[in-house]
Motif scaffolding. Structure first.
Motif, PDB file in Angstrom:
ATOM      1  N   GLY A 295     -33.168  19.931   1.993  1.00 35.33           N
ATOM      2  CA  GLY A 295     -34.756  20.100   2.067  1.00 35.33           C
ATOM      3  C   GLY A 295     -35.291  20.656   2.881  1.00 35.33           C
ATOM      4  N   LEU A 296     -34.813  21.450   3.952  1.00 35.02           N
ATOM      5  CA  LEU A 296     -35.889  21.753   4.583  1.00 35.02           C
ATOM      6  C   LEU A 296     -35.835  23.382   4.428  1.00 35.02           C
ATOM      7  CD1 LEU A 296     -32.980  22.337   7.556  1.00 35.02           C
ATOM      8  CD2 LEU A 296     -34.291  20.642   7.380  1.00 35.02           C
ATOM      9  N   GLY A 297     -37.524  23.186   5.145  1.00 27.86           N
ATOM     10  CA  GLY A 297     -38.841  24.007   4.467  1.00 27.86           C
ATOM     11  C   GLY A 297     -39.384  23.747   3.040  1.00 27.86           C
ATOM     12  N   GLY A 298     -38.749  22.037   1.913  1.00 28.92           N
ATOM     13  CA  GLY A 298     -39.488  22.155   1.030  1.00 28.92           C
ATOM     14  C   GLY A 298     -38.381  23.167   0.190  1.00 28.92           C
ATOM     15  N   ARG A 299     -37.720  22.859   0.404  1.00 34.19           N
ATOM     16  CA  ARG A 299     -36.057  23.167  -0.436  1.00 34.19           C
ATOM     17  C   ARG A 299     -35.498  22.333  -1.119  1.00 34.19           C
ATOM     18  NH1 ARG A 299     -31.216  26.303   0.959  1.00 34.19           N
ATOM     19  NH2 ARG A 299     -32.691  28.281   0.741  1.00 34.19           N
ATOM     20  N   ASP A 300     -35.560  22.170  -2.439  1.00 31.52           N
ATOM     21  CA  ASP A 300     -35.228  20.883  -3.659  1.00 31.52           C
ATOM     22  C   ASP A 300     -34.699  20.183  -3.492  1.00 31.52           C
ATOM     23  OD1 ASP A 300     -38.595  20.774  -4.504  1.00 31.52           O
ATOM     24  OD2 ASP A 300     -37.128  22.702  -6.408  1.00 31.52           O
ATOM     25  N   ILE A 301     -34.053  19.062  -3.090  1.00 28.67           N
ATOM     26  CA  ILE A 301     -33.023  17.799  -3.447  1.00 28.67           C
ATOM     27  C   ILE A 301     -32.977  17.740  -4.857  1.00 28.67           C
ATOM     28  CG2 ILE A 301     -31.605  16.182  -2.018  1.00 28.67           C
ATOM     29  CD1 ILE A 301     -33.469  16.767   0.206  1.00 28.67           C
ATOM     30  N   THR A 302     -32.054  18.440  -5.239  1.00 32.09           N
ATOM     31  CA  THR A 302     -31.707  17.842  -6.832  1.00 32.09           C
ATOM     32  C   THR A 302     -30.992  16.649  -6.873  1.00 32.09           C
ATOM     33  OG1 THR A 302     -29.638  19.587  -7.389  1.00 32.09           O
ATOM     34  CG2 THR A 302     -32.148  20.015  -7.584  1.00 32.09           C
ATOM     35  N   SER A 303     -30.777  16.595  -8.483  1.00 35.52           N
ATOM     36  CA  SER A 303     -29.282  15.028  -8.556  1.00 35.52           C
ATOM     37  C   SER A 303     -28.657  15.716  -7.800  1.00 35.52           C
ATOM     38  CB  SER A 303     -30.603  14.375  -9.708  1.00 35.52           C
ATOM     39  OG  SER A 303     -31.771  13.702  -9.311  1.00 35.52           O
ATOM     40  N   ALA A 304     -28.803  17.158  -9.022  1.00 33.67           N
ATOM     41  CA  ALA A 304     -26.808  17.864  -9.332  1.00 33.67           C
ATOM     42  C   ALA A 304     -26.589  17.645  -8.078  1.00 33.67           C
ATOM     43  CB  ALA A 304     -27.625  18.734 -10.062  1.00 33.67           C
ATOM     44  N   SER A 305     -27.514  18.212  -7.108  1.00 30.34           N
ATOM     45  CA  SER A 305     -26.873  18.224  -5.578  1.00 30.34           C
ATOM     46  C   SER A 305     -25.948  17.689  -4.996  1.00 30.34           C
ATOM     47  CB  SER A 305     -27.822  19.338  -4.792  1.00 30.34           C
ATOM     48  OG  SER A 305     -27.541  20.890  -4.990  1.00 30.34           O
ATOM     49  N   LEU A 306     -26.816  16.307  -5.395  1.00 31.20           N
ATOM     50  CA  LEU A 306     -26.618  14.775  -4.873  1.00 31.20           C
ATOM     51  C   LEU A 306     -25.426  14.586  -5.093  1.00 31.20           C
ATOM     52  CD1 LEU A 306     -30.189  13.579  -3.654  1.00 31.20           C
ATOM     53  CD2 LEU A 306     -28.834  14.047  -2.255  1.00 31.20           C
ATOM     54  N   ARG A 307     -25.455  14.190  -6.804  1.00 29.68           N
ATOM     55  CA  ARG A 307     -24.249  14.072  -7.311  1.00 29.68           C
ATOM     56  C   ARG A 307     -22.933  14.640  -6.708  1.00 29.68           C
ATOM     57  NH1 ARG A 307     -24.387  11.980 -13.454  1.00 29.68           N
ATOM     58  NH2 ARG A 307     -22.235  11.086 -13.701  1.00 29.68           N
ATOM     59  N   VAL A 308     -22.912  15.846  -6.911  1.00 35.28           N
ATOM     60  CA  VAL A 308     -21.377  16.852  -6.440  1.00 35.28           C
ATOM     61  C   VAL A 308     -21.272  16.131  -5.179  1.00 35.28           C
ATOM     62  CG1 VAL A 308     -20.267  18.915  -5.788  1.00 35.28           C
ATOM     63  CG2 VAL A 308     -22.378  18.278  -7.788  1.00 35.28           C
ATOM     64  N   LEU A 309     -22.324  15.508  -3.936  1.00 28.61           N
ATOM     65  CA  LEU A 309     -22.463  15.615  -3.153  1.00 28.61           C
ATOM     66  C   LEU A 309     -21.431  14.258  -2.313  1.00 28.61           C
ATOM     67  CD1 LEU A 309     -23.171  16.009   0.298  1.00 28.61           C
ATOM     68  CD2 LEU A 309     -25.029  15.311   0.304  1.00 28.61           C
ATOM     69  N   LEU A 310     -22.578  13.179  -3.694  1.00 24.13           N
ATOM     70  CA  LEU A 310     -21.990  11.966  -3.175  1.00 24.13           C
ATOM     71  C   LEU A 310     -20.186  12.169  -3.710  1.00 24.13           C
ATOM     72  CD1 LEU A 310     -25.305   9.756  -3.817  1.00 24.13           C
ATOM     73  CD2 LEU A 310     -24.277  10.451  -1.368  1.00 24.13           C
ATOM     74  N   GLU A 311     -20.016  12.350  -4.718  1.00 26.05           N
ATOM     75  CA  GLU A 311     -18.917  12.286  -5.093  1.00 26.05           C
ATOM     76  C   GLU A 311     -17.454  12.733  -4.149  1.00 26.05           C
ATOM     77  OE1 GLU A 311     -19.131  14.364  -8.832  1.00 26.05           O
ATOM     78  OE2 GLU A 311     -19.719  12.835  -9.609  1.00 26.05           O
ATOM     79  N   ARG A 312     -18.124  14.092  -3.969  1.00 25.90           N
ATOM     80  CA  ARG A 312     -16.970  14.793  -2.708  1.00 25.90           C
ATOM     81  C   ARG A 312     -17.302  13.672  -1.755  1.00 25.90           C
ATOM     82  NH1 ARG A 312     -19.673  19.248   0.180  1.00 25.90           N
ATOM     83  NH2 ARG A 312     -17.402  19.266   1.013  1.00 25.90           N
ATOM     84  N   ALA A 313     -18.293  12.901  -0.751  1.00 26.48           N
ATOM     85  CA  ALA A 313     -17.726  12.121  -0.276  1.00 26.48           C
ATOM     86  C   ALA A 313     -17.296  10.463  -0.288  1.00 26.48           C
ATOM     87  CB  ALA A 313     -19.230  11.130   0.458  1.00 26.48           C
ATOM     88  N   VAL A 314     -17.240  10.289  -1.344  1.00 24.74           N
ATOM     89  CA  VAL A 314     -16.593   8.954  -2.015  1.00 24.74           C
ATOM     90  C   VAL A 314     -14.744   9.217  -2.166  1.00 24.74           C
ATOM     91  CG1 VAL A 314     -15.460   7.582  -3.856  1.00 24.74           C
ATOM     92  CG2 VAL A 314     -17.929   8.202  -3.285  1.00 24.74           C
ATOM     93  N   ARG A 315     -14.157  11.051  -1.679  1.00 27.76           N
ATOM     94  CA  ARG A 315     -13.495  11.575  -2.386  1.00 27.76           C
ATOM     95  C   ARG A 315     -13.027  11.370  -1.140  1.00 27.76           C
ATOM     96  NH1 ARG A 315     -14.962  14.387  -6.096  1.00 27.76           N
ATOM     97  NH2 ARG A 315     -15.641  16.164  -5.619  1.00 27.76           N
ATOM     98  N   GLY A 316     -13.775  11.221   0.221  1.00 31.15           N
ATOM     99  CA  GLY A 316     -13.418  11.586   1.504  1.00 31.15           C
ATOM    100  C   GLY A 316     -13.751  12.867   2.126  1.00 31.15           C
ATOM    101  N   GLU A 317     -14.443  14.068   1.303  1.00 26.94           N
ATOM    102  CA  GLU A 317     -14.368  15.541   1.320  1.00 26.94           C
ATOM    103  C   GLU A 317     -15.179  15.948   2.160  1.00 26.94           C
ATOM    104  OE1 GLU A 317     -12.702  15.881  -2.797  1.00 26.94           O
ATOM    105  OE2 GLU A 317     -14.585  16.520  -2.868  1.00 26.94           O
TER     106      GLU A 317
END
Length: 404
Positions: free
Chosen positions: A350-372
């Motif tokens: 979200g630097l400089g006002g870039r949107d932090i979307t639900s879709a991006s966060l979902r992919v991110l957290l799914e990767r986090a759960v898998r330890g990636e």
């Protein structure tokens, strides 16, 4: 009173209910609507305050210092480059122990010039000695100002209330705006710990030599540590008085049983809650710690909140070039105390006002759960644009894996 209201106007109403004696105003986006609304309230007689138009942000903080030093309840607001311009005075306010309250409408710092939201401005001032409270939504933004005056005056330390620029300041939503009578019952009249008096003249802010400067800085550190209990207690008392849990040190969301926990500040926590709910529905247990008090940093409360986590993701709207996360450095010390190998990843978003979307966060957290996740990632980084620039300047470098 519950009403549909712009975040800036809700904050102005909450500040006005705290009866500041002096309001110092120099407009800079995106905090302008706050001081404009306060000026209107003064003009129509709803706020009995000396409203001082100044020529710069440095002057705004300087006037606030002078007002506070003679025993007046003082308020100002700023953002981004304006905060940087007043930095010398910001440090002086903390060093003098003056209970000034200031709204910072978080905005990116140039260059390049950018008027949109991230949290680089206040993060750059994490060591200045001010308390820093972050609002997750406009209800918290209004409520935190009432608590900020109480905390500042009890500790005789200045407090920044940080709210995401435009995302909160210009958003219209339902806010239960603190009423004057409620605030009067919660916030005692200002009784300064110290006050300049021409009948009893003293010097403040005098030069300190090497024989005492370390002790002065140590005392600033101790006062931050002592502030943890005050911030937590005032948050509890506010909840009892107003019937809502705004403020305090931090808030946990679905952390019980979650091995993956995200730590975040500000408005992104609302989107994170939606994503986390969807992941729980699919059997992926992810929790959230919404950090309200960044300074003082609530070390023990954070340790309790992360006690069951095996993977921690620090989602940050600011970062330290060449190093990584800012909040991460506080989290690393919390997790170091455990010494059990818990994983910590910083995700810059979200630097400089870039949107932090639900879709991006979902992919991110799914990767986090898998330890990636890598130790440092940049959410939605345009890797092609970065690679093209690096190639053009002859500096080939690997990009963070999974950054697209």
């Amino acid at each position: 009173m519950l009403r549909e209201i712009e975040g800036s106007k809700a904050v102005a109403a909450a500040v006005a209910a705290c009866r500041p004696d002096v309001v110092c105003a120099y407009p800079i986006s995106p905090q302008t609507h706050i001081v404009e609304e306060l000026s209107r309230l003064v003009k129509v007689g709803r706020l009995d305050s000396q409203y001082v138009n100044v020529e710069s942000e440095f002057a705004a903080q300087s006037v606030a210092i002078g007002a506070s030093a003679v025993g007046a309840r003082a308020y100002t607001a700023t953002a981004s480059q304006g905060l940087l311009y007043m930095v010398e005075a910001v440090y002086n306010a903390a060093g003098l122990g003056l209970p000034i309250v200031m709204t910072v409408a978080n905005r990116a710092i140039g260059a390049p010039i950018n008027i949109w939201n991230d949290q680089t401005d206040t993060m750059s001032q994490r060591d200045c000695g001010w308390l820093q409270l972050f609002a997750a939504d406009n209800q918290e933004a209004a409520d935190l100002h009432v608590q900020a005056f109480r905390i500042a005056e009890e500790l005789s330390l200045p407090v920044m209330v940080c709210m995401d620029g435009f995302v909160l300041t210009h958003a219209v939503e339902r806010v239960d705006v603190p009423e004057l009578e409620q605030v009067d019952a919660f916030l005692p009249p200002f009784v300064p710990v110290q006050r300049l008096d021409p009948d009893d003249p003293v010097t403040i802010g005098a030069m300190v030599g090497p024989e005492a400067f370390t002790e002065v800085r140590y005392l600033a550190h101790r006062r931050q540590l002592d502030a943890v209990d005050v911030v937590e207690r005032v948050g509890r008392e506010f909840a009892q008085a107003f019937g809502r849990d705004s403020g305090g040190l931090l808030h946990c969301y679905r952390t019980e049983g979650a091995e993956t926990v995200v730590v975040a500040l500000g408005s992104v926590t609302g989107t994170l809650k939606d994503v986390i709910d969807a992941l729980w529905d699919q059997g992926q247990e992810v929790g959230l710690v919404s950090l309200t008090s960044f300074r003082p940093f609530p070390h023990e409360a954070m340790a309790r909140a992360l006690a069951g986590a095996r993977r921690v993701v620090s989602l940050e709207r600011a970062f330290s070039p060449g190093r990584g996360g800012v909040v991460e450095q506080d989290l690393r010390r919390v997790l170091w105390d455990r010494r059990d190998g818990v994983g910590l990843t910083t995700v810059v978003a979200g630097l400089g006002g870039r949107d932090i979307t639900s879709a991006s966060l979902r992919v991110l957290l799914e990767r986090a759960v898998r330890g990636e996740l890598e130790p440092l990632e940049f959410l939605d980084l345009d890797t092609a644009a970065v690679a093209a620039h690096l190639s053009a300047v002859g500096v080939p470098a690997p990009l963070t894996e999974g950054a697209e």
